[in-house]
Enzyme design. Structure first.
Site, mmCIF file in Angstrom:
data_model
loop_
_atom_site.group_PDB
_atom_site.id
_atom_site.type_symbol
_atom_site.label_atom_id
_atom_site.label_comp_id
_atom_site.label_asym_id
_atom_site.label_seq_id
_atom_site.Cartn_x
_atom_site.Cartn_y
_atom_site.Cartn_z
ATOM 1 N N THR A 269 -29.809 42.411 -21.220
ATOM 2 C CA THR A 269 -30.671 40.723 -21.830
ATOM 3 C C THR A 269 -29.519 40.051 -21.410
ATOM 4 O OG1 THR A 269 -28.982 41.180 -24.061
ATOM 5 C CG2 THR A 269 -31.486 41.669 -23.755
ATOM 6 N N TYR B 54 -46.027 26.244 -14.231
ATOM 7 C CA TYR B 54 -46.465 27.432 -14.446
ATOM 8 C C TYR B 54 -46.055 27.811 -12.783
ATOM 9 C CZ TYR B 54 -49.614 29.903 -17.746
ATOM 10 O OH TYR B 54 -50.313 30.590 -18.578
#
Ligand code: DSN
Length: 425
Positions: free
Chosen positions: A231, A57
């Site tokens: 993208t 994380y």
């Protein structure tokens, strides 16, 4: 064929999923991928994407994280940011968007208030779902209005209409970019209209990012565009993911960073960001320019065959990596039928609406195809011309099983002769 990372553990722990992945690997190896938004990544990108970074994380940005243990994630994200800035020539980059739609949504929310207006390309004229398609939630929040092509057979945008609409509607954002448009946009015209009405210019370059990075298509930043969204998995040949670039406006960059996190996303996918960094590194190499130039040559070669056999192409041909062909108008075969019959012979592409299509999205008039993936496999003009001929032969013989079998064998032969490489340079 070997293209997956080592699956030796998966094979034992979850054979069902392992077999599905192996099946997909075989499908990719034995067929030809012509969906213009798809590509094959290098093994290096695949390894970074499948790395232990998936365990971590990292809410926040380099040196400003909410959790500890970030000495390596900071290296990864900083390298990704610096490389992509160099690649596109801009001052700020956010590499955390999970894909193109989240990148566009974050940009809208960062720069507009509910009720503000976006002027973007009409969806049946090449625009994208996230540019305000009625089925998306964004239309409940922002006001999307459209510009179109003046003539679908040349592809030229109606810049007069665009200007008139902008002067009347005063959009907050003028959006350039597309997912089914085969010509280049006049970015200078967009910028001059936007400056006249005080709009922010955003280019969604998802389809052509690799071609811009390589310098074979124009860079919207050179014309003064404020923001680029993209993208990373199409012509840029990276992992599935998104990014937002800001040319020079620090205030825009700060608003975008805040909107991506904590505004809309939580922890960034650091494995994915590492894979983006690897793909940006690959795209910075001089050899990537050769790859991108070949994509364009290959698309032109295919378009020539279609032209020679009197198949209508939207835009009259192609200046980029993709072709949108009106198979219903030219051959009486719907896009859906064409997609299905081509799949049977090992060619994967997608049915697509054409400008002002009289048919429905699930069974439209067109097919959309392109050359980024087959170019990665080493196809050049000669093979592309043959693929185009085989496509049309298939469509002309859609009910002729022996002929289709013969074509399938030839496609397989071509696919096996050009395996997906592990590395490109
Ligand atoms: N689905 C992508 C494409 O195929 O163009 C865009 O999001």
């Amino acid at each position: 064929m070997a293209r997956n990372n080592d699956l030796s553990f998966l094979k034992n722990s979850d054979p069902e999923i392992c077999n599905a992945i192996l099946g997909e690997e075989k499908r990719q190896a034995e067929g030809l991928e012509l969906i213009p938004s798809e590509n094959y990544v290098s093994r290096a990108v695949l390894e970074a994407n499948g790395s232990v970074l998936t365990n971590k994380y990292s809410e926040g940005y380099p040196k400003k994280r909410y959790y500890g243990g970030q000495e390596f994630t900071d290296i990864v994200e900083t390298i990704a940011i610096e490389r992509v800035k160099k690649l596109f020539g801009c001052s700020y980059a956010n590499v955390q968007p999970l894909s193109g739609a989240p990148a566009n949504i974050a940009t809208y929310f960062a720069l507009m208030e509910p009720g503000d207006t976006v002027l973007g390309m009409d969806l049946s004229h090449g625009g994208h779902l996230t540019h305000g398609h009625p089925v998306t939630y964004m239309v409940k929040i922002f006001n999307y209005i459209r510009y179109k092509m003046k003539n679908p057979d040349t592809g030229e945008i109606d810049y007069n209409e665009l200007k008139e609409t902008a002067l009347r509607e005063r959009p907050k954002i003028i959006l350039a970019g597309f997912s089914a448009y085969s010509r280049e946009l006049d970015y200078e015209k967009f910028v001059s209209i936007a400056r006249e009405v005080g709009a922010i210019t955003v280019a969604d370059m998802a389809h052509i990012a690799g071609l811009i990075a390589a310098g074979v298509l124009k860079n919207p930043f050179d014309a003064g565009f404020d923001i680029i969204t993209s993208t990373t998995h199409k012509t840029l040949r990276g992992p599935r993911g998104g990014l937002i670039l800001v040319r020079e406006n620090e205030e825009f960059a700060k608003k975008i960073d805040k909107m991506v996190f904590p505004g809309l996303q939580g922890g960034p996918h650091m494995n994915n960001i590492a894979a983006k960094a690897v793909c940006f590194g690959e795209a910075l190499r001089p050899e990537f320019k050769t790859y991108a130039a070949q994509i364009l040559k290959n698309a032109k070669a295919m378009a020539e065959v279609f032209h020679g056999r009197n198949i209508r192409m939207l835009g009259g041909g192609t200046s980029n990596h993709l072709i949108l062909a009106d198979v219903y108008g030219s051959m009486g075969i719907t896009g859906k039928e064409a997609e299905t019959v081509l799949d049977e012979v090992g060619i994967t592409l997608n049915k697509n609406m054409i400008a002002d299509d009289p048919r429905k999205p699930m069974d439209p008039s067109g097919i959309r195809f392109g050359t980024p993936a087959i170019t990665t496999r080493g196809f050049r003009e000669e093979e592309c011309r043959e693929v185009a001929r085989l496509m049309l032969d298939t469509l002309e013989n859609k009910d002729n099983e022996p002929k289709k079998k013969e074509i399938r064998a030839r496609i397989l032969e071509l696919a096996l002769r050009f395996p997906v490489p592990d590395q490109f340079f």
